[in-house]
Scaffold this active site. Structure first.
Site, short mmCIF file in Angstrom:
data_model
loop_
_atom_site.label_atom_id
_atom_site.label_comp_id
_atom_site.label_asym_id
_atom_site.label_seq_id
_atom_site.Cartn_x
_atom_site.Cartn_y
_atom_site.Cartn_z
N SER A 119 0.82 -1.21 0.00
CA SER A 119 0.00 0.00 0.00
C SER A 119 0.85 1.26 0.00
CB SER A 119 -0.85 -0.02 1.27
OG SER A 119 -1.44 1.24 1.49
N TYR A 143 -2.16 0.58 9.80
CA TYR A 143 -2.35 -0.20 8.57
C TYR A 143 -1.10 -0.14 7.70
CZ TYR A 143 -3.82 -1.26 3.86
OH TYR A 143 -3.88 -1.77 2.59
N LYS A 147 1.81 -3.17 6.56
CA LYS A 147 2.21 -3.49 5.18
C LYS A 147 3.73 -3.37 5.03
CE LYS A 147 -1.76 -4.50 3.42
NZ LYS A 147 -2.03 -5.78 2.76
N1 UFG Z 1 -12.73 10.78 3.14
C1 UFG Z 1 -13.63 11.75 3.52
N2 UFG Z 1 -14.87 11.36 3.92
C2 UFG Z 1 -15.27 10.07 3.94
C3 UFG Z 1 -14.35 9.06 3.53
C4 UFG Z 1 -13.07 9.46 3.15
O1 UFG Z 1 -13.32 12.93 3.53
O2 UFG Z 1 -16.41 9.78 4.32
C5 UFG Z 1 -11.39 11.19 2.72
C6 UFG Z 1 -10.29 10.59 3.58
O3 UFG Z 1 -10.06 11.37 4.71
C7 UFG Z 1 -9.13 10.55 2.59
C8 UFG Z 1 -9.80 10.34 1.23
O4 UFG Z 1 -11.17 10.69 1.42
O5 UFG Z 1 -8.52 11.81 2.56
C9 UFG Z 1 -9.74 8.90 0.78
O6 UFG Z 1 -10.18 8.08 1.86
P1 UFG Z 1 -10.52 6.54 1.69
O7 UFG Z 1 -10.99 6.07 3.01
O8 UFG Z 1 -11.35 6.31 0.50
O9 UFG Z 1 -9.09 5.91 1.36
P2 UFG Z 1 -7.70 6.05 2.17
O10 UFG Z 1 -6.84 7.03 1.42
O11 UFG Z 1 -7.90 6.28 3.60
O12 UFG Z 1 -7.13 4.58 2.05
C10 UFG Z 1 -7.11 3.86 0.85
C11 UFG Z 1 -7.21 2.39 1.19
C12 UFG Z 1 -5.99 1.98 1.95
C13 UFG Z 1 -4.73 2.42 1.23
C14 UFG Z 1 -4.76 3.87 0.88
C15 UFG Z 1 -3.57 4.21 0.03
O13 UFG Z 1 -8.37 2.12 1.97
O14 UFG Z 1 -6.03 0.59 2.05
O15 UFG Z 1 -5.93 4.14 0.15
O16 UFG Z 1 -3.59 5.54 -0.38
F1 UFG Z 1 -3.66 2.24 2.02
#
Ligand code: UFG
Length: 328
Positions: A119, A143, A147
């Site tokens: 990741s 997380y 990884k």
């Molecule tokens: N976000 C919001 N509101 C929400 C959900 C997400 O503002 O309701 C924001 C998060 O804060 C983040 C972005 O949208 O800034 C993306 O969030 P996601 O939860 O969709 O994804 P993440 O970036 O947290 O994580 C994903 C995968 C991980 C991986 C990561 C790598 O879930 O497994 O991408 O960049 F490690």
């Protein structure tokens, strides 16, 4: 390509699309999934499916022998950044301890090739973007650390046993194939949440923080189409066959902010996404954008769906076909 592949976590989001691609590439596939997050109906019924734990050495080594497996693609893991900050011990147990047992089972059965779902989370808060694989790895959430630790386990296991391993550092998986899509319960990922808000199946979306050091103050991510991610696994299997091991970023090299995603979800769906600002979510880096040049050069991989509206469009279509997600 004719080979026999064990796919752990093959009933999950990226795993199920990769199983489709492996079948198209004429591989024999066996799926191992404990169905804690995955969906049985995401795996075609004619693919051998075992519900079980990657940490069960006897089960896994038996499976590897029975199906004459020559390579493993290892997706099975807990993968939510927010949840990982609340359950560190469970994350290390699943992602590191049980993953290591999978390696023991491979060693016992004489299987020496593995593709590992790593990741972008391994980088933490990068000093600059786009991020190269040689960048410092200092995860800022549990997380990402699990990884990174498992990548190291692979390296040490390789020196000890000759294991060949490719770790694919995914940036943000998005989109769907025609039959397989994103269905988590509860959903925590931005794109499906935005589309559910557009469809009216949830009341709205909270944007986690608007005080990041980015042009619009919201976090920037590099969204990569799940179909392109899956293709990279086929390319990685070929590279393993050619004797290669390594670590590769998989992204588009383009960043989109949370507000960009909302705007695109509105354009694709033709509907409003109700949203509001809320506080930051713990463990979120401000910007994660990949350089995937190494995967292009060494694996011969190229994303075919780099456009955010293409990915969000595919996710929207899947949601129209399966408004309640998978039946199970
Ligand atoms: N976000 C919001 N509101 C929400 C959900 C997400 O503002 O309701 C924001 C998060 O804060 C983040 C972005 O949208 O800034 C993306 O969030 P996601 O939860 O969709 O994804 P993440 O970036 O947290 O994580 C994903 C995968 C991980 C991986 C990561 C790598 O879930 O497994 O991408 O960049 F490690």
């Amino acid at each position: 390509m004719s080979s026999s592949v064990l796919v752990t976590g093959g009933a999950g989001y990226i795993g199920s699309v990769t199983v489709e691609r492996l079948l198209t590439a004429d591989c024999r596939v066996v799926v191992l999934d404990n169905l804690s997050k995955g969906h049985r109906s995401a795996v075609p019924t004619d693919v051998p499916f075992v519900s079980g734990d990657i940490g069960d050495i006897e089960l896994v080594s038996g499976l590897l022998r029975e199906h004459e497996v020559d390579s493993v693609i290892h997706f099975a893991a807990m993968s939510l950044v927010g949840e990982s900050m609340e359950k560190p011990a469970e994350y290390y147990d699943n992602n590191v301890v049980r993953g290591s047992r999978l390696l023991s089972a491979m060693s016992a059965a004489g299987v020496s090739k593995i593709v590992f779902s790593s990741s972008a989370g391994v980088y933490g808060e990068p000093a600059s973007v786009p991020i190269l694989e040689t960048a410092r790895t200092e995860p800022v959430n549990v997380y990402g650390d699990t990884k990174r630790v498992f990548e190291r386990v692979l390296e040490w296991q390789a020196s000890a046993t000759g294991l060949r391993h490719i770790s694919l550092r995914y940036f943000n998986a998005a989109g769907a194939s025609s039959d397989c899509g994103e269905d988590h319960s509860p959903e925590s990922h931005l794109i499906p949440i935005a589309l559910q808000a557009a469809a009216g199946t949830r009341s709205g979306l909270t944007v986690f923080g608007n005080d990041y050091d980015t042009p619009d103050g919201t976090c920037i991510r590099d969204y990569i189409d799940v179909r392109d991610l899956s293709d990279a696994h086929i390319a990685a299997l070929k590279a393993l066959d050619e004797g290669r091991s390594g670590i590769y970023n998989l992204g588009n090299g383009e960043g989109a902010s949370v507000l960009d995603v909302i705007e695109t979800a509105e354009a694709v769906s033709g509907k409003k996404v109700p949203w509001e600002y809320g506080p930051r979510r713990e463990g979120d880096p401000a910007r994660l954008v990949a350089s995937a040049r190494l995967a292009e050069e060494e694996l011969g991989w190229q994303p075919l769906h780099p456009d955010l509206s293409d990915m969000i469009g595919a996710a929207w279509e899947w949601m129209q076909r399966f408004p309640d997600g998978y039946p199970d």
